[in-house]
Design a protein around this motif. Structure first.
Motif, PDB file in Angstrom:
ATOM      1  N   HIS A  78      -6.387  -5.519   7.646  1.00  0.00           N
ATOM      2  CA  HIS A  78      -5.826  -4.527   6.926  1.00  0.00           C
ATOM      3  C   HIS A  78      -5.058  -5.362   5.696  1.00  0.00           C
ATOM      4  O   HIS A  78      -4.541  -6.468   5.800  1.00  0.00           O
ATOM      5  N   VAL A  79      -4.762  -4.568   4.741  1.00  0.00           N
ATOM      6  CA  VAL A  79      -4.107  -5.386   3.639  1.00  0.00           C
ATOM      7  C   VAL A  79      -2.436  -5.702   3.994  1.00  0.00           C
ATOM      8  O   VAL A  79      -1.916  -4.940   4.596  1.00  0.00           O
ATOM      9  N   GLY A  80      -2.230  -6.821   3.744  1.00  0.00           N
ATOM     10  CA  GLY A  80      -1.207  -7.373   3.809  1.00  0.00           C
ATOM     11  C   GLY A  80      -0.903  -8.005   5.342  1.00  0.00           C
ATOM     12  O   GLY A  80       0.288  -8.403   5.779  1.00  0.00           O
ATOM     13  N   ASP A  81      -1.896  -8.252   6.083  1.00  0.00           N
ATOM     14  CA  ASP A  81      -1.758  -8.970   7.249  1.00  0.00           C
ATOM     15  C   ASP A  81      -1.752 -10.536   7.307  1.00  0.00           C
ATOM     16  O   ASP A  81      -1.418 -11.087   6.164  1.00  0.00           O
ATOM     17  N   HIS A  82      -1.847 -11.149   8.349  1.00  0.00           N
ATOM     18  CA  HIS A  82      -1.555 -12.639   8.479  1.00  0.00           C
ATOM     19  C   HIS A  82      -2.686 -13.511   7.541  1.00  0.00           C
ATOM     20  O   HIS A  82      -2.603 -14.627   7.190  1.00  0.00           O
ATOM     21  N   GLU A  83      -3.763 -12.772   7.275  1.00  0.00           N
ATOM     22  CA  GLU A  83      -5.031 -13.238   6.549  1.00  0.00           C
ATOM     23  C   GLU A  83      -4.919 -12.982   5.199  1.00  0.00           C
ATOM     24  O   GLU A  83      -5.721 -13.672   4.326  1.00  0.00           O
ATOM     25  N   CYS A  84      -4.117 -12.097   4.735  1.00  0.00           N
ATOM     26  CA  CYS A  84      -4.221 -11.675   3.242  1.00  0.00           C
ATOM     27  C   CYS A  84      -3.414 -12.819   2.469  1.00  0.00           C
ATOM     28  O   CYS A  84      -2.350 -13.066   2.740  1.00  0.00           O
ATOM     29  N   ILE A  85      -4.043 -13.162   1.454  1.00  0.00           N
ATOM     30  CA  ILE A  85      -3.534 -14.069   0.593  1.00  0.00           C
ATOM     31  C   ILE A  85      -2.745 -13.335  -0.799  1.00  0.00           C
ATOM     32  O   ILE A  85      -2.278 -14.147  -1.596  1.00  0.00           O
ATOM     33  N   VAL A  92       0.777  -1.049   0.125  1.00  0.00           N
ATOM     34  CA  VAL A  92       0.046  -0.108  -0.015  1.00  0.00           C
ATOM     35  C   VAL A  92       0.822   1.257  -0.079  1.00  0.00           C
ATOM     36  O   VAL A  92       1.912   1.521   0.927  1.00  0.00           O
ATOM     37  N   ASP A  93       0.859   2.084  -0.907  1.00  0.00           N
ATOM     38  CA  ASP A  93       1.269   3.500  -0.899  1.00  0.00           C
ATOM     39  C   ASP A  93       0.448   4.372  -0.017  1.00  0.00           C
ATOM     40  O   ASP A  93      -0.446   4.963  -0.228  1.00  0.00           O
ATOM     41  N   THR A  94       1.122   4.464   1.107  1.00  0.00           N
ATOM     42  CA  THR A  94       0.682   5.298   2.263  1.00  0.00           C
ATOM     43  C   THR A  94       0.201   6.822   2.091  1.00  0.00           C
ATOM     44  O   THR A  94      -0.394   7.372   2.371  1.00  0.00           O
ATOM     45  N   ALA A  95       1.307   7.349   0.777  1.00  0.00           N
ATOM     46  CA  ALA A  95       1.089   8.560   0.692  1.00  0.00           C
ATOM     47  C   ALA A  95      -0.264   8.654  -0.359  1.00  0.00           C
ATOM     48  O   ALA A  95      -0.972  10.057  -0.293  1.00  0.00           O
ATOM     49  N   LYS A  96      -0.832   7.813  -0.995  1.00  0.00           N
ATOM     50  CA  LYS A  96      -2.037   7.559  -1.550  1.00  0.00           C
ATOM     51  C   LYS A  96      -3.202   7.142  -0.889  1.00  0.00           C
ATOM     52  O   LYS A  96      -4.417   7.928  -1.122  1.00  0.00           O
ATOM     53  N   CYS A  97      -3.060   6.355   0.095  1.00  0.00           N
ATOM     54  CA  CYS A  97      -4.308   5.989   0.829  1.00  0.00           C
ATOM     55  C   CYS A  97      -5.006   7.158   1.716  1.00  0.00           C
ATOM     56  O   CYS A  97      -4.141   7.606   2.560  1.00  0.00           O
ATOM     57  N   ASN A  98      -6.226   6.980   1.503  1.00  0.00           N
ATOM     58  CA  ASN A  98      -7.018   7.905   2.392  1.00  0.00           C
ATOM     59  C   ASN A  98      -7.856   7.327   3.661  1.00  0.00           C
ATOM     60  O   ASN A  98      -8.591   7.676   4.061  1.00  0.00           O
ATOM     61  N   GLY A  99      -7.532   5.893   3.690  1.00  0.00           N
ATOM     62  CA  GLY A  99      -8.061   4.897   4.823  1.00  0.00           C
ATOM     63  C   GLY A  99      -9.449   4.913   4.639  1.00  0.00           C
ATOM     64  O   GLY A  99     -10.212   4.678   5.732  1.00  0.00           O
ATOM     65  N   CYS A 100      -9.970   4.825   3.560  1.00  0.00           N
ATOM     66  CA  CYS A 100     -11.633   4.701   3.277  1.00  0.00           C
ATOM     67  C   CYS A 100     -11.684   2.974   3.441  1.00  0.00           C
ATOM     68  O   CYS A 100     -13.114   2.854   3.946  1.00  0.00           O
ATOM     69  N   GLY A 101     -11.066   2.018   3.608  1.00  0.00           N
ATOM     70  CA  GLY A 101     -11.654   0.702   4.297  1.00  0.00           C
ATOM     71  C   GLY A 101     -12.011  -0.077   3.015  1.00  0.00           C
ATOM     72  O   GLY A 101     -12.575  -1.151   3.297  1.00  0.00           O
ATOM     73  N   ASN A 102     -12.230   0.520   1.789  1.00  0.00           N
ATOM     74  CA  ASN A 102     -12.942  -0.250   0.503  1.00  0.00           C
ATOM     75  C   ASN A 102     -12.088  -1.584   0.624  1.00  0.00           C
ATOM     76  O   ASN A 102     -12.792  -2.570   0.255  1.00  0.00           O
ATOM     77  N   CYS A 103     -10.766  -1.714   0.443  1.00  0.00           N
ATOM     78  CA  CYS A 103      -9.926  -2.782   0.317  1.00  0.00           C
ATOM     79  C   CYS A 103     -10.477  -3.980   1.381  1.00  0.00           C
ATOM     80  O   CYS A 103     -10.680  -4.998   0.843  1.00  0.00           O
ATOM     81  N   VAL A 104     -10.646  -3.511   2.321  1.00  0.00           N
ATOM     82  CA  VAL A 104     -10.954  -4.738   3.758  1.00  0.00           C
ATOM     83  C   VAL A 104     -12.496  -5.060   3.340  1.00  0.00           C
ATOM     84  O   VAL A 104     -12.726  -6.170   3.506  1.00  0.00           O
ATOM     85  N   ARG A 105     -13.527  -4.393   2.939  1.00  0.00           N
ATOM     86  CA  ARG A 105     -14.660  -4.523   2.846  1.00  0.00           C
ATOM     87  C   ARG A 105     -14.748  -5.519   1.849  1.00  0.00           C
ATOM     88  O   ARG A 105     -15.790  -6.406   1.593  1.00  0.00           O
ATOM     89  N   HIS A 106     -14.189  -5.353   0.643  1.00  0.00           N
ATOM     90  CA  HIS A 106     -14.366  -6.258  -0.736  1.00  0.00           C
ATOM     91  C   HIS A 106     -13.467  -7.397  -0.441  1.00  0.00           C
ATOM     92  O   HIS A 106     -13.700  -8.406  -1.360  1.00  0.00           O
ATOM     93  N   CYS A 107     -12.495  -7.525   0.426  1.00  0.00           N
ATOM     94  CA  CYS A 107     -11.834  -8.650   0.521  1.00  0.00           C
ATOM     95  C   CYS A 107     -12.501 -10.030   1.165  1.00  0.00           C
ATOM     96  O   CYS A 107     -13.403 -10.004   2.218  1.00  0.00           O
ATOM     97  N   GLY A 108     -12.479 -11.247   0.195  1.00  0.00           N
ATOM     98  CA  GLY A 108     -13.078 -12.302   0.926  1.00  0.00           C
ATOM     99  C   GLY A 108     -12.542 -12.866   2.010  1.00  0.00           C
ATOM    100  O   GLY A 108     -13.217 -13.587   2.805  1.00  0.00           O
ATOM    101  N   MET A 109     -11.214 -12.637   2.447  1.00  0.00           N
ATOM    102  CA  MET A 109     -10.527 -13.165   3.611  1.00  0.00           C
ATOM    103  C   MET A 109     -10.965 -12.468   4.791  1.00  0.00           C
ATOM    104  O   MET A 109     -11.263 -11.008   4.605  1.00  0.00           O
ATOM    105  N   ASP A 110     -10.552 -12.735   5.850  1.00  0.00           N
ATOM    106  CA  ASP A 110     -10.671 -12.097   7.282  1.00  0.00           C
ATOM    107  C   ASP A 110      -9.441 -11.127   7.603  1.00  0.00           C
ATOM    108  O   ASP A 110      -8.980 -11.266   8.662  1.00  0.00           O
ATOM    109  N   VAL A 111      -9.343 -10.190   6.733  1.00  0.00           N
ATOM    110  CA  VAL A 111      -8.085  -9.417   6.891  1.00  0.00           C
ATOM    111  C   VAL A 111      -8.702  -8.224   7.590  1.00  0.00           C
ATOM    112  O   VAL A 111      -9.826  -7.860   7.732  1.00  0.00           O
TER     113      VAL A 111
END
Length: 531
Positions: free
Chosen positions: A257-264, A236-255
């Motif tokens: 945040h992006v890249g945590d231990h549940e992220c595939i 994740v490019d932190t300079a661009k990320c606005n923390g909207c959480g769209n990535c987590v809501r659309h992920c099928g895994m139980d993450v």
């Protein structure tokens, strides 16, 4: 309209890589035709994904099975290889293996496409996602260590009691071949339980995205520990990320945040990120990013690089398919004709008994070197009832029944001959393993120079017992564990001169029925061989 259809239905790059990986993991396609697992030297290497060693097409070992085998052998040797390979896979790829390379992950995703209602992720599923660490601790670590250190016996707990890949790819894959119809007699309650577990997990994957990966898979739990610092993964490019959480809501895994231990690291979040802040990288090299991230010239360069990479990948796959199906020495050895001058199997003995390995046939003579420096020549054992046992250190029922053969030999040493032959597939040093056991029966190893495995029709299913009467005629040749009572019954039968068909599971009122391999774990030795 046809263009729109192609754009809508063509598989994504990730699906193509998943299919490619599944085929590369199982490049021994002739195994599905022959009904035999590949046993070449490539099986000494672990593949990155979750793929059963005993799938007829598998060309490598499953890392989870190898880990359990190494833990079970802790009292004899350290599992440096499997620890090193897991460390390598983890630090380089982490759970990118789960998202892009694991054949079982692909199967789960395809099952989830069945049109039904779907269970959405929630706090409950997130809590359940920690169950896989319980499975890892108990079935993968505790059980193998306990049986290895306490009982000096290999016991791959997860593979034996739960693994759906072993049941689907190994057991069902082999049993579906007509040539393995004799294996149905080895099945029992144990296999039924595992098959029910497979059905339950399969149904769960239809209703809940990648249920096995999220709640059960110990291999995913291991790779997840490396996710924070693995080389390849979504960033994740932190300079661009606005923390909207769209990535987590659309992920099928139980993450969380992006890249945590549940992220595939499937990079699905990249397509839903409104800020274009997510990309798939290998260190500083961008592997996949939103299309508008690059200018036209860079896109052309990346497209050309992609075509080159796919060309190399396809060449590797073609070579693997040719090698593992036609050119591998293990394949050529299996197909090589009898040496000139050798006595053909159809030649009859002086008593007009055909030479062969089936009941009623006379076993071909052989000589093999034993671990104690002696030699075992079959023709010299005429006049005695002869027992030949095929075994391996990685086979739990094999190890369990060796004391039966040794005790039986001590009781009847003047009237019987016994030979225990270890498979050419070696995970532990058999001589070192036997050093402190005190067994008196002769032990030998089936090597590339020996023909014994072919003479007795040995296979990857272990254990296997062959019994000859006093004239060297086969009265019994079956796969599966035996009991002391069965050994005594076979001895009495061989002494009386009667014969049992190699395909007949019982005789003499059921006295010759081997110990149920399914309940004792013998069936696993066809479906679970580890490195």
């Amino acid at each position: 309209m046809s263009t729109d259809w192609r754009e809508t239905c063509r598989p994504s790059t990730r699906k193509l890589i998943q299919l490619y990986s599944a085929l590369l993991h199982n490049a021994h396609l002739r195994g599905f035709i022959d009904g035999e697992i590949y046993q070449g030297k490539a099986k000494y290497a672990c593949v990155p994904g979750f793929n059963c060693y005993s799938c007829p097409g598998a060309v490598g070992a499953c890392p989870l099975g190898a880990l359990q085998n190494a833990l079970a052998a802790t009292g004899h040797r350290a599992g440096w290889y499997i620890m090193g390979i897991l460390l390598l896979f983890g630090t380089v790829l982490g759970r990118t293996i789960c998202g892009w390379l694991c054949p079982l992950g692909l199967i789960q995703e395809l099952m989830h496409k069945v049109p039904t209602f779907k269970i959405k992720k929630s706090r409950v599923t997130r809590l359940l996602s920690y169950l896989k660490y319980v499975f890892l601790a108990y079935f993968v670590v505790a059980i193998p260590l306990w049986y290895g250190l306490k009982h000096d016996m290999p016991m791959p707990g997860f593979c034996k009691y739960i693994c759906p890949a072993g049941t689907l790819e190994g057991a069902v894959g082999l049993l579906s071949n007509p040539g393995n119809s004799d294996l149905f007699g080895m099945l029992g309650v144990f296999f039924t339980r595992k098959f029910v577990i497979l059905i339950i997990i399969g149904l769960a994957c239809i209703f809940c995205y990648r249920s096995f990966c999220r709640f059960i898979c110990p291999l995913g739990a291991i790779y997840g520990l490396f996710n924070r610092f693995c080389l390849v993964g979504v960033k994740v490019d932190t300079a661009k990320c606005n923390g909207c959480g769209n990535c987590v809501r659309h992920c099928g895994m139980d993450v969380k945040h992006v890249g945590d231990h549940e992220c595939i690291h499937c990079a699905g979040c990249m397509d839903v990120c409104p800020q274009k802040a997510i990309s798939l990288k290998a260190g500083t090299v961008t592997l996949k990013a939103p299309s508008d991230t690059f200018n036209e010239e860079e896109q052309k360069k990346r497209k050309k690089t992609g075509h080159t990479a796919w060309g190399i990948a396809l060449a590797v796959l073609c070579f693997a398919l040719v090698w593992f199906n036609f050119l591998d020495p293990a394949i050529l050895k299996a197909k090589e004709p009898e040496a000139p001058g050798a006595e053909p199997a159809a030649v009859q003995s002086a008593e007009e008994i055909p030479v062969g390995f089936e009941a009623g046939q006379q076993l071909e003579d052989f000589t093999i070197d034993c671990f104690d420096g002696s030699t075992f020549t079959l023709s010299e054992k005429r006049g005695k009832v002869t027992f030949i046992n095929l075994w391996a250190t990685y086979c739990t029922p094999c190890v369990k029944e060796l004391p039966y053969f040794d005790a039986f030999y001590r009781e009847h040493r003047d009237d019987i001959a016994v030979l225990a032959v270890h498979s050419s597939v070696v995970t532990d040093d058999p001589e070192a393993y036997l050093a402190d056991k005190g067994y008196e029966i002769p032990f030998a190893m089936d090597t590339e120079d020996d023909k014994l495995w072919g003479i007795v029709n040995g296979s990857s299913t272990l254990p296997q017992t062959i019994v000859l009467d006093r004239d060297g005629v086969v009265i019994y040749n079956r796969k599966g564990a035996v009991t002391p009572e069965a050994l005594e019954a076979l001895y009495q039968q061989a002494s009386s001169g009667s014969q049992t068909s190699s395909g007949d599971q019982s005789s003499s009122g059921g006295q010759l029925t081997p110990e149920n391999p399914s309940s004792s774990g013998a069936a696993d030795c066809r479906f679970l061989l580890f490195f």
